[in-house]
Design a protein around this motif. Structure first.
Motif, PDB file in Angstrom:
ATOM      1  N   LYS A  14      -0.606   4.208 -11.150  1.00  0.00           N
ATOM      2  CA  LYS A  14      -0.174   4.436  -9.761  1.00  0.00           C
ATOM      3  C   LYS A  14      -0.136   3.138  -8.963  1.00  0.00           C
ATOM      4  O   LYS A  14       0.763   2.938  -8.154  1.00  0.00           O
ATOM      5  N   THR A  15      -1.099   2.235  -9.202  1.00  0.00           N
ATOM      6  CA  THR A  15      -1.117   0.973  -8.456  1.00  0.00           C
ATOM      7  C   THR A  15       0.177   0.198  -8.698  1.00  0.00           C
ATOM      8  O   THR A  15       0.800  -0.299  -7.757  1.00  0.00           O
ATOM      9  N   ILE A  38      -1.727  -1.252   2.526  1.00  0.00           N
ATOM     10  CA  ILE A  38      -2.220  -0.321   1.515  1.00  0.00           C
ATOM     11  C   ILE A  38      -3.636   0.071   1.903  1.00  0.00           C
ATOM     12  O   ILE A  38      -4.503  -0.790   2.049  1.00  0.00           O
ATOM     13  N   SER A  40      -7.064   2.273   1.104  1.00  0.00           N
ATOM     14  CA  SER A  40      -7.820   2.823  -0.009  1.00  0.00           C
ATOM     15  C   SER A  40      -9.112   3.445   0.524  1.00  0.00           C
ATOM     16  O   SER A  40      -9.671   2.949   1.500  1.00  0.00           O
ATOM     17  N   ILE A  49      -7.153  -2.945  -6.210  1.00  0.00           N
ATOM     18  CA  ILE A  49      -5.742  -3.012  -5.825  1.00  0.00           C
ATOM     19  C   ILE A  49      -5.366  -4.444  -5.450  1.00  0.00           C
ATOM     20  O   ILE A  49      -4.317  -4.951  -5.866  1.00  0.00           O
ATOM     21  N   ASP A 117      -3.540   5.141  -0.920  1.00  0.00           N
ATOM     22  CA  ASP A 117      -3.891   5.381  -2.316  1.00  0.00           C
ATOM     23  C   ASP A 117      -5.084   6.320  -2.386  1.00  0.00           C
ATOM     24  O   ASP A 117      -5.968   6.267  -1.535  1.00  0.00           O
ATOM     25  N   GLU A 118      -5.107   7.145  -3.410  1.00  0.00           N
ATOM     26  CA  GLU A 118      -6.165   8.162  -3.578  1.00  0.00           C
ATOM     27  C   GLU A 118      -6.318   8.970  -2.295  1.00  0.00           C
ATOM     28  O   GLU A 118      -7.424   9.201  -1.813  1.00  0.00           O
ATOM     29  N   PHE A 151      -0.326   8.405  -2.489  1.00  0.00           N
ATOM     30  CA  PHE A 151      -0.533   8.485  -3.932  1.00  0.00           C
ATOM     31  C   PHE A 151      -1.886   9.114  -4.197  1.00  0.00           C
ATOM     32  O   PHE A 151      -2.850   8.847  -3.479  1.00  0.00           O
TER      33      PHE A 151
END
Length: 178
Positions: A14-15, A38, A40, A49, A117-118, A151
């Motif tokens: 995904k990264t 981004i 996280s 990342i 992300d996540e 994501f």
């Protein structure tokens, strides 16, 4: 041109799935300030990342920054220093802290890509404040060019519903079992 909600298993890449398109879209470094952001859920994942982005962008000249606790505490970070960087990797708490300063300690008006992300981890029980944080971050990214992507390793129903309400023209991509 659409906003994205993507789900794929841990370790599936995904990264890279968001890093490479961001680098291709931004084309080359510019002194416009952060053009990609981004977010996280943890410092550990943000570090990971950041490391991957530095590796993937090697030789391109892109300047990738991660907000460190020491820089925030010492107030060494500000709108002028953020002009030196192209991509920012951070956790929501550190970013919100800078946004709430008067004047704001960070400028997100040039952000063209906002990636969470996540995202499922950030929406877990007890983290209801994240939805408010994300709303503040969305509002700080004022560029008409901004694209948002979420994501995640899992696809929680409430995250999917939130994305359908808060993302524009959203498309859902699922790799593997939902």
């Amino acid at each position: 041109g659409r906003e994205l909600l993507a789900s794929a298993p841990t370790g599936s890449g995904k990264t890279l799935a968001f890093s490479i398109p961001i680098l291709m879209h931004l084309k080359q470094p510019a002194n416009k300030g952060f053009r990609a952001l981004i977010i996280s859920p943890t410092r550990e994942l943000a570090n990971q990342i950041h490391r991957e982005l530095v590796k993937v962008s090697e030789g391109t000249g892109f300047r990738i920054h991660m907000i460190h606790k020491a820089a925030v505490a010492a107030k060494k970070f500000g709108p002028k220093s953020s002009k030196k960087f192209d991509i920012l990797v951070t956790t929501p708490n550190r970013l919100i802290y800078l946004l709430k300063q008067d004047p704001p300690g960070i400028d997100l008006t040039s952000v063209e890509w906002l990636v969470v992300d996540e995202s499922d981890k950030l929406f877990e029980d007890g983290k209801t404040g994240f939805r408010d944080q994300l709303a503040s971050i969305f509002l700080a990214c004022t560029s008409h060019k901004v694209r948002r992507a979420m994501f995640s390793a899992t696809f929680a129903y409430d995250v999917e519903q939130w994305c359908k309400l808060n993302l524009d023209n959203v498309i859902t991509v699922s790799i593997g079992a939902r």
